[in-house]
Design a protein around this motif. Structure first.
Motif, short mmCIF file in Angstrom:
data_model
loop_
_atom_site.label_atom_id
_atom_site.label_comp_id
_atom_site.label_asym_id
_atom_site.label_seq_id
_atom_site.Cartn_x
_atom_site.Cartn_y
_atom_site.Cartn_z
N ASN A 1 -15.53 67.62 55.62
CA ASN A 1 -15.35 69.22 55.59
C ASN A 1 -14.52 69.72 54.50
N GLN A 2 -13.43 69.11 54.15
CA GLN A 2 -12.40 69.71 53.08
C GLN A 2 -12.65 69.14 51.82
N GLY A 3 -13.62 68.34 51.43
CA GLY A 3 -13.96 67.76 50.08
C GLY A 3 -12.99 66.72 49.80
N VAL A 4 -12.33 66.27 50.57
CA VAL A 4 -11.08 65.00 50.16
C VAL A 4 -12.04 63.94 49.41
N ARG A 5 -11.43 63.76 48.37
CA ARG A 5 -12.10 62.81 47.65
C ARG A 5 -10.95 61.38 47.25
N ASP A 6 -11.52 60.39 46.89
CA ASP A 6 -10.62 59.10 46.21
C ASP A 6 -9.71 58.78 47.48
N THR A 7 -10.24 58.61 48.65
CA THR A 7 -9.29 58.12 49.81
C THR A 7 -9.84 56.46 49.81
N VAL A 8 -8.55 55.67 49.89
CA VAL A 8 -8.89 54.12 49.91
C VAL A 8 -8.00 53.67 50.86
N PHE A 9 -8.39 53.02 51.98
CA PHE A 9 -7.68 52.36 53.12
C PHE A 9 -7.43 50.92 52.53
N LEU A 10 -6.33 50.55 52.59
CA LEU A 10 -5.84 49.09 52.41
C LEU A 10 -5.40 48.54 53.54
#
Length: 546
Positions: free
Chosen positions: A413-422
């Motif tokens: 909904n907030q257009g967050v990009r480039d999130t990566v879970f390690l």
């Protein structure tokens, strides 16, 4: 190295330089200041547990060691004198250019461990450090500060490890990462050590103390045993570590009020056991705790990446005992304060990549994942089937679907990009795209990606089933990918580590697998690579490692 230069290892500072410097460190008469005649002297080897650094900031880093001032001051013993340990940080391996130094008291109250938050350092550069007690010096460690907050480094490179059970094999993965010489920091995603007694969950090497760790002395002795491993010592000395815990640092399947492997009637109150485990962890780990002793925290690497390390054991509700409980909005895996903290990390606009150090799998792994249009009314109607589908493992985020949906909705909904879970915990290798609605994938948009590291040594499918590698597991892998189309790759048999390389254009993760976890000299080979291009939240396979 200037603040605007690449956040990368100096090619001249390889592991061989650390080892060479270690030899110089023994020449105390050349390197140590003259000692007063009354100065305390060790009665044996003073530094038996190596050195370590961690939690790098632009101007400071945690430095760690443990001193044995007299022979009977063994870990967990509670005996031995209070003593003063000296420390130095230099720009060179010969310590001709010492930039900061000091002295600190330690003693049995903190198990003779030494932990310094060394400040006054320059951003984005390598340093050497060492400790001294009496006429002895420790091994020399190498560490690195983070870039300045307003600088965009060309790249970052992390080694990623998890689940290192002493009793299941040697720590060859640590040696391979130490030998690379190009890793800026190591992320350990939990299960750094295990609580079990000798012969429980592995028998290749035997745990000390010779029983399950429960008391403060037990936890201290177990930490000390792990830090005698030469391959672990080598990687700690090679670069800073950024660490969080999972369950085995206390007890299996831990939650806020207990653990599967804890019986209050026989082993005392859980709150006391966890308090003692955390105290030993704080003493023996190169980690910086936050307000109120919280373990979750953020580390910023210029404007390129922010790493949020999660604690998914301290605040979580008990694991679901019925399938329907996985959807319960009153149950949490992160707790309210940590969830708010993570939300703030994901909403940050002054940093590109949002990296999440995540102890247990975030992505849906469901049987089968239900389209939301079906799952939501079915869950409301029956109260039995969770909205997203039936979870394989309720100890993961699958068992806390409300918290996961809150974060996925935020990302969408907030257009967050480039999130990566390690991610660690599950002893096996996985690559996921994280969709808004797993049941509708690939037609549902993806909002993040997830890379899961295999164990350093802990048992995975072939060992648990007693079957030859790449036999039974292959059919399980095929079934998992068939039922979960957002799962792009899975391998269930191998042990090893990941290398995570971050640039403005992409994040690439390379998996390396060991030939034999029981061989200290085991070879390792590149197994698979995936990358996520900036702005896409989509995985693509890459043919070559970085």
């Amino acid at each position: 190295m200037s603040e605007s230069s690449t956040y990368a290892p100096d090619p001249g500072l390889r592991r061989r330089d650390v080892l060479r410097a270690g030899g110089l460190a023994g020449a105390a008469t050349l390197l140590a200041p003259a000692l007063p005649s009354h100065a305390a002297q060790p009665t044996g080897p003073a530094f038996q547990h190596g050195v370590a650094s961690g939690d790098p900031l632009p101007n400071r880093v945690i430095l760690w060691t443990r001193v044995t001032p007299v022979a009977d001051a063994t870990p967990g013993s509670g005996v031995g004198p209070d003593v003063t340990v000296r420390w130095q940080v230099a720009t060179d391996a010969d310590f001709r250019d010492v930039v900061v130094s000091g002295a600190v008291r330690t003693g049995p109250a903190r198990d003779h461990t030494v932990k310094i938050d060394a400040g006054g350092l320059a951003p984005g550069r390598w340093y050497f450090y060492r400790f001294a007690f009496g006429d002895q010096h420790s091994a020399i460690g190498r560490t690195r500060t983070a870039p300045a907050f307003d600088v965009q480094p060309d790249r970052l490179r992390f080694g990623v490890v998890s689940c290192s059970n002493w009793q299941s094999g040697h720590f060859a993965s640590y040696r391979h990462l130490a030998d690379r010489g190009d890793v800026d920091a190591v992320l350990h995603l939990g299960d750094y050590l295990y609580e079990y007694g000798p012969g429980e969950y592995g028998s290749f090497r035997r745990h000390d103390p010779p029983h399950e760790m429960i008391t403060l002395a037990d936890y201290r002795r177990r930490h000390a045993q792990y830090k005698t491993d030469p391959q672990l010592q080598a990687l700690h000395a090679a670069c800073p570590w950024i660490i969080t815990w999972d369950d085995h640092e206390t007890a299996n399947d831990a939650w806020s009020g207990g653990a599967q492997n804890h019986t209050e009637g026989e082993e005392g109150r859980w709150v006391e056991r966890r308090r003692q485990a955390k105290r030993a962890y704080a003493e023996w780990m190169p980690i910086r705790f936050g307000p109120d002793g919280r373990l979750f925290r953020r580390l910023r690497f210029g404007t390129l990446a922010e790493l949020t390390m999660l604690d998914l054991r301290t605040y979580r509700s008990k694991q679901a005992s019925e399938i329907g409980e996985a959807d319960d909005a009153d149950r949490t895996i992160v707790g309210a304060d940590q969830l708010a903290f993570l939300r703030d990390s994901l909403r940050a606009e002054d940093v590109q990549w949002k990296l999440i150090g995540n102890p247990v799998m975030f992505s849906p792994l469901l049987l089968p994942p239900l389209p939301r249009v079906v799952g939501e009314p079915l869950a409301e109607l029956t109260g039995l089937v969770p909205e997203d589908g039936v979870p394989f493992n309720v100890d993961q985020w699958d068992g806390y679907q409300h918290d996961r949906r809150e974060l996925i909705r935020l990302l969408a909904n907030q257009g967050v990009r480039d999130t990566v879970f390690l991610t660690g915990d599950i002893h096996t290798s996985w690559a996921f795209e994280v969709p808004v609605d797993a049941g509708l994938y690939p037609f549902s948009r993806t909002v993040a990606t997830e890379f899961v590291v295999p164990s350093v040594t802990s048992d995975n499918i072939d060992e648990l089933t007693g079957s030859p590698p790449r036999t039974v597991s292959v059919s399980v892998e095929t079934a998992a990918r068939t039922l979960n189309r957002h799962l792009k790759w899975v391998e269930l048999d191998s042990h090893g580590y990941m290398v995570c390389d971050v640039t403005a254009d992409r994040v690439q993760v390379d998996w390396y697998f060991l030939a034999d976890r029981e061989n200290a000299g085991s070879a390792a080979h590149h197994a698979k690579s995936f990358a996520v291009t900036a702005g896409t939240q989509r995985l693509r396979e890459v043919s070559r490692p970085v």
